[in-house]
Write an enzyme that holds these catalytic residues in place. Structure first.
Site, short mmCIF file in Angstrom:
data_model
loop_
_atom_site.label_atom_id
_atom_site.label_comp_id
_atom_site.label_asym_id
_atom_site.label_seq_id
_atom_site.Cartn_x
_atom_site.Cartn_y
_atom_site.Cartn_z
N LYS A 125 39.54 33.75 -90.16
CA LYS A 125 38.26 33.07 -90.43
C LYS A 125 37.51 32.83 -89.12
O LYS A 125 36.29 33.08 -89.03
CB LYS A 125 38.50 31.73 -91.11
CG LYS A 125 37.27 30.82 -91.12
CD LYS A 125 37.51 29.49 -91.77
CE LYS A 125 38.06 28.47 -90.85
NZ LYS A 125 37.07 27.81 -89.98
N ASN A 126 38.21 32.38 -88.10
CA ASN A 126 37.54 32.00 -86.85
C ASN A 126 37.19 33.19 -85.96
O ASN A 126 36.61 33.01 -84.89
CB ASN A 126 38.36 30.95 -86.11
CG ASN A 126 38.41 29.65 -86.88
OD1 ASN A 126 37.62 29.46 -87.82
ND2 ASN A 126 39.31 28.77 -86.53
N CYS A 157 31.84 16.51 -88.91
CA CYS A 157 32.64 16.70 -90.13
C CYS A 157 33.78 15.67 -90.07
O CYS A 157 33.83 14.84 -89.17
CB CYS A 157 33.19 18.12 -90.19
SG CYS A 157 34.45 18.42 -88.95
N ARG A 184 31.71 16.68 -83.41
CA ARG A 184 31.42 18.10 -83.20
C ARG A 184 30.09 18.33 -82.45
O ARG A 184 29.17 18.97 -82.95
CB ARG A 184 31.44 18.88 -84.51
CG ARG A 184 32.61 18.60 -85.44
CD ARG A 184 33.95 19.06 -84.92
NE ARG A 184 34.10 20.48 -84.82
CZ ARG A 184 34.50 21.29 -85.80
NH1 ARG A 184 34.72 20.78 -86.99
NH2 ARG A 184 34.63 22.57 -85.60
N PRO A 185 29.90 17.76 -81.27
CA PRO A 185 28.65 17.98 -80.52
C PRO A 185 28.48 19.44 -80.10
O PRO A 185 29.45 20.21 -80.13
CB PRO A 185 28.82 17.08 -79.30
CG PRO A 185 30.28 16.97 -79.11
CD PRO A 185 30.87 16.97 -80.50
N ILE A 186 27.27 19.82 -79.70
CA ILE A 186 27.05 21.19 -79.21
C ILE A 186 26.38 21.18 -77.83
O ILE A 186 25.71 22.15 -77.44
CB ILE A 186 26.19 22.01 -80.21
CG1 ILE A 186 24.84 21.31 -80.46
CG2 ILE A 186 26.93 22.25 -81.52
CD1 ILE A 186 23.84 22.23 -81.13
N ASP A 207 44.46 23.52 -84.96
CA ASP A 207 44.34 23.96 -86.36
C ASP A 207 45.69 24.07 -87.05
O ASP A 207 45.73 24.28 -88.26
CB ASP A 207 43.62 25.30 -86.43
CG ASP A 207 42.17 25.17 -86.05
OD1 ASP A 207 41.51 26.20 -85.83
OD2 ASP A 207 41.69 24.02 -85.94
N VAL A 228 42.41 17.46 -78.99
CA VAL A 228 41.19 18.28 -79.10
C VAL A 228 40.11 17.58 -79.94
O VAL A 228 38.96 17.51 -79.54
CB VAL A 228 41.52 19.67 -79.68
CG1 VAL A 228 40.25 20.48 -79.87
CG2 VAL A 228 42.50 20.40 -78.77
N ARG A 270 37.71 27.23 -97.84
CA ARG A 270 36.96 27.65 -96.65
C ARG A 270 37.81 28.54 -95.74
O ARG A 270 37.29 29.36 -95.01
CB ARG A 270 36.50 26.42 -95.86
CG ARG A 270 35.57 25.52 -96.65
CD ARG A 270 34.94 24.50 -95.78
NE ARG A 270 34.25 25.15 -94.66
CZ ARG A 270 33.60 24.47 -93.73
NH1 ARG A 270 33.56 23.17 -93.77
NH2 ARG A 270 32.99 25.11 -92.75
C1 EPZ Z 1 36.44 26.23 -83.37
O1 EPZ Z 1 35.59 25.13 -83.59
C2 EPZ Z 1 37.11 26.51 -84.70
N1 EPZ Z 1 36.10 26.87 -85.69
C3 EPZ Z 1 37.89 25.28 -85.16
O2 EPZ Z 1 38.57 25.63 -86.35
C4 EPZ Z 1 38.93 24.94 -84.09
O3 EPZ Z 1 39.61 23.76 -84.46
C5 EPZ Z 1 38.24 24.73 -82.74
O4 EPZ Z 1 37.46 25.91 -82.40
C6 EPZ Z 1 39.23 24.49 -81.61
O5 EPZ Z 1 40.12 25.57 -81.53
C7 EPZ Z 1 35.59 28.13 -85.68
O6 EPZ Z 1 35.93 28.94 -84.85
C8 EPZ Z 1 34.60 28.45 -86.76
P1 EPZ Z 1 35.31 23.62 -79.91
P2 EPZ Z 1 34.54 24.70 -82.42
O7 EPZ Z 1 33.89 23.83 -79.55
O8 EPZ Z 1 34.01 25.89 -81.74
C9 EPZ Z 1 34.22 19.42 -78.05
C10 EPZ Z 1 39.40 25.33 -88.51
O9 EPZ Z 1 40.16 24.49 -89.06
N2 EPZ Z 1 32.90 20.04 -77.79
O10 EPZ Z 1 36.38 24.36 -79.17
O11 EPZ Z 1 33.57 23.73 -83.01
C11 EPZ Z 1 34.39 19.11 -79.52
O12 EPZ Z 1 33.86 17.84 -79.83
C12 EPZ Z 1 38.32 24.88 -87.57
O13 EPZ Z 1 39.49 26.57 -88.67
C13 EPZ Z 1 31.97 19.35 -77.03
O14 EPZ Z 1 32.22 18.23 -76.57
O15 EPZ Z 1 35.52 23.91 -81.45
C14 EPZ Z 1 35.88 19.14 -79.71
O16 EPZ Z 1 36.41 17.88 -79.35
C15 EPZ Z 1 38.32 23.38 -87.36
N3 EPZ Z 1 30.76 19.91 -76.79
C16 EPZ Z 1 36.35 20.18 -78.69
O17 EPZ Z 1 35.26 20.38 -77.79
C17 EPZ Z 1 30.42 21.15 -77.28
O18 EPZ Z 1 29.29 21.63 -77.02
C18 EPZ Z 1 36.72 21.51 -79.31
O19 EPZ Z 1 35.57 22.04 -79.88
C19 EPZ Z 1 31.37 21.83 -78.08
C20 EPZ Z 1 32.60 21.26 -78.31
#
Ligand code: EPZ
Length: 433
Positions: free
Chosen positions: A22-23, A119, A124-126, A307, A329, A399
């Site tokens: 999925k990811n 969620c 989940r900030p960006i 995950d 995380v 999902r």
């Molecule tokens: C991806 O989410 C995956 N989703 C998640 O899988 C997975 O848990 C996560 O990576 C970590 O491995 C997809 O790939 C679609 P991150 P993503 O950005 O990209 C912080 C599942 O169950 N962060 O690595 O959103 C954030 O708050 C899902 O399949 C910032 O602070 O994860 C978190 O604490 C759940 N600022 C940490 O980083 C940002 O701009 C990890 O987030 C982005 C993230």
């Protein structure tokens, strides 16, 4: 309401096939937006709710998408003119839709994407996505719940990520493929799905090196073309099945599973006394009669994946003794524990640390999923609980898992999926979507 109904106590035995990740498929579908010529064909596509949502997002951007579910193949033609706005109602369904921001900006010079919400597992900030795109030259504003990004031209830059964010690494990588000059992403995410995306982009004509390491180099090119790509196997689904075999004292071959994608889980299950044999045709998992307790800390890849944390807590509950789970995380990823407590689990939570008291005498109960991996953990708990467990809110499960109940039933679990009405009358469900 649809429920998965399980009677625990059955040992799992046999062979299970794992679907595409999925990811990996979600960023790969977003990458197809970059192809101004040719068609992108994707194989081993998992049949998941999120794939249908991403299909709708691409179609809302005027890409042509064909999904042959029997062949598990996607065909995406983005060679025509695209629109630049991803609508709120789709982004609010799936926050991963934000991954179209980078490709739209690189292709069209403008992108408007609804701000993804948080969620159950975290806010989940960006900010890291936006920091990287700004460094490439994008002007980004936020209003009315939308992010608007504009750039007459993207210029390669040296970008350091405060945290190795998977999504931020992907968005920046996608945008940088068409930027003028060279981009370095430092402290990049190293997950296998990042590597799979880089392979697909290279097949489309991008110049990328270092994916899978902490530094990714992208040399911008003028344009990208369609390609055909096979999605990497889902290491999280594979890991979920490994835990299922381990806790049921089973013997299961995870067909074509890739050992180095699950090194942390394999190491921890081995510590618990599980026999794991990596073979040419996959990974054979043999669960012992008694599991030893083990301490786990989630980390970005190559650390233990967040995950697989909920699933692993079920194995720790089934171990003889006290285990620790430390979630580093996400800030709120122990929601499944409230439901496991209703199944007689005994544990304490201190911040992002969980103390789990095994061996748990889990009892079947009516439980509800709160997020995708929590749903999987509740199904695993039902496999080993005394009596009947009913798992509701299966939209979360759908999902990320396709026909999980069928795969487990074929391995010997007493499990079914039914639509249950207010009188408790059941109508069996064979296909989840
Ligand atoms: C991806 O989410 C995956 N989703 C998640 O899988 C997975 O848990 C996560 O990576 C970590 O491995 C997809 O790939 C679609 P991150 P993503 O950005 O990209 C912080 C599942 O169950 N962060 O690595 O959103 C954030 O708050 C899902 O399949 C910032 O602070 O994860 C978190 O604490 C759940 N600022 C940490 O980083 C940002 O701009 C990890 O987030 C982005 C993230």
């Amino acid at each position: 309401m649809e429920e998965i109904i399980i009677h625990g106590g059955h040992r799992l035995e046999g062979t299970v096939m794992i679907d595409g990740a999925k990811n990996a498929i979600l960023p790969i579908m977003a990458a197809s937006l970059l192809a101004t010529s040719g068609v992108t064909e994707i194989e081993d596509v998992p049949i998941l709710a999120d794939v249908f949502t991403m299909t709708s997002v691409l179609e809302s951007l005027a890409a042509q998408v064909g999904f042959d579910q029997t062949q598990q193949k996607l065909q995406i033609d983005a060679s025509g003119s695209l629109t630049h706005e991803a609508p709120f109602e789709l982004v609010s369904q799936m926050r991963a839709s934000i991954i179209v921001l980078g490709p739209l900006l690189a292709r069209l010079g403008v992108a408007k994407v609804a701000m993804p919400g948080g969620c159950a597992i975290g806010s989940r900030p960006i900010d890291l996505h936006l920091k990287g795109l700004r460094q490439l030259g994008a002007r980004i504003t936020q209003n009315g719940g939308y992010i608007e990004a504009r750039a007459t031209k993207l210029i390669g830059a040296d970008i350091y990520l405060d945290f190795p964010s998977v999504g931020a690494t992907e968005n920046i990588m996608l945008a940088a493929t068409l930027a003028e000059g060279t981009t370095f992403i430092e402290n990049a995410a190293r997950e296998p799905e990042i590597v799979d995306l880089a392979i697909m982009l290279s097949e489309m004509g991008a110049h990328i090196s270092g994916a899978g390491t902490e530094t990714i180099k992208i040399v911008g090119v003028k344009s990208l073309h369609g390609t055909s790509h096979q999605v990497v196997q889902d290491r999280i689904e594979a890991g979920t099945m490994m835990v299922a075999a381990a806790i049921t004292h089973g013997k299961v071959l995870i067909k074509n599973a890739i050992g180095h994608h699950n090194r942390p889980l394999i190491s921890k299950l081995t510590e618990m006394g599980v026999t794991i044999t990596e073979r040419d045709d996959g990974i054979l998992v043999e669960g012992p009669t008694h599991l030893r307790p083990v301490n786990v800390k989630t980390l970005p890849h190559p650390g233990f994946p967040t995950d697989l944390q909920p699933q692993m807590t079920v194995a720790q509950l089934m171990a003889d003794g006290v285990s620790v789970m430390n979630e580093t995380v996400f800030e709120n990823r122990f929601m499944h524990m409230n439901e496991l407590r209703r199944m007689n689990a005994d544990f304490e939570i201190e911040g992002n640390t969980l103390l789990l008291h095994g061996k748990a005498d889990l009892r079947g109960a009516q439980v509800e999923a709160t997020d995708l991996r929590a749903a999987a953990a509740l199904v695993l708990a039902g496999l080993v609980a005394e009596g009947e467990t009913r798992v509701g809110q299966l939209q979360y499960l759908d999902r990320g898992y396709y026909l999980l109940h069928q795969k487990l039933s074929r391995l010997g679990a007493d499990i079914r999926r039914s639509d249950v009405d207010e009188n408790g009358e059941e109508r069996p469900i064979l296909n989840a979507l």
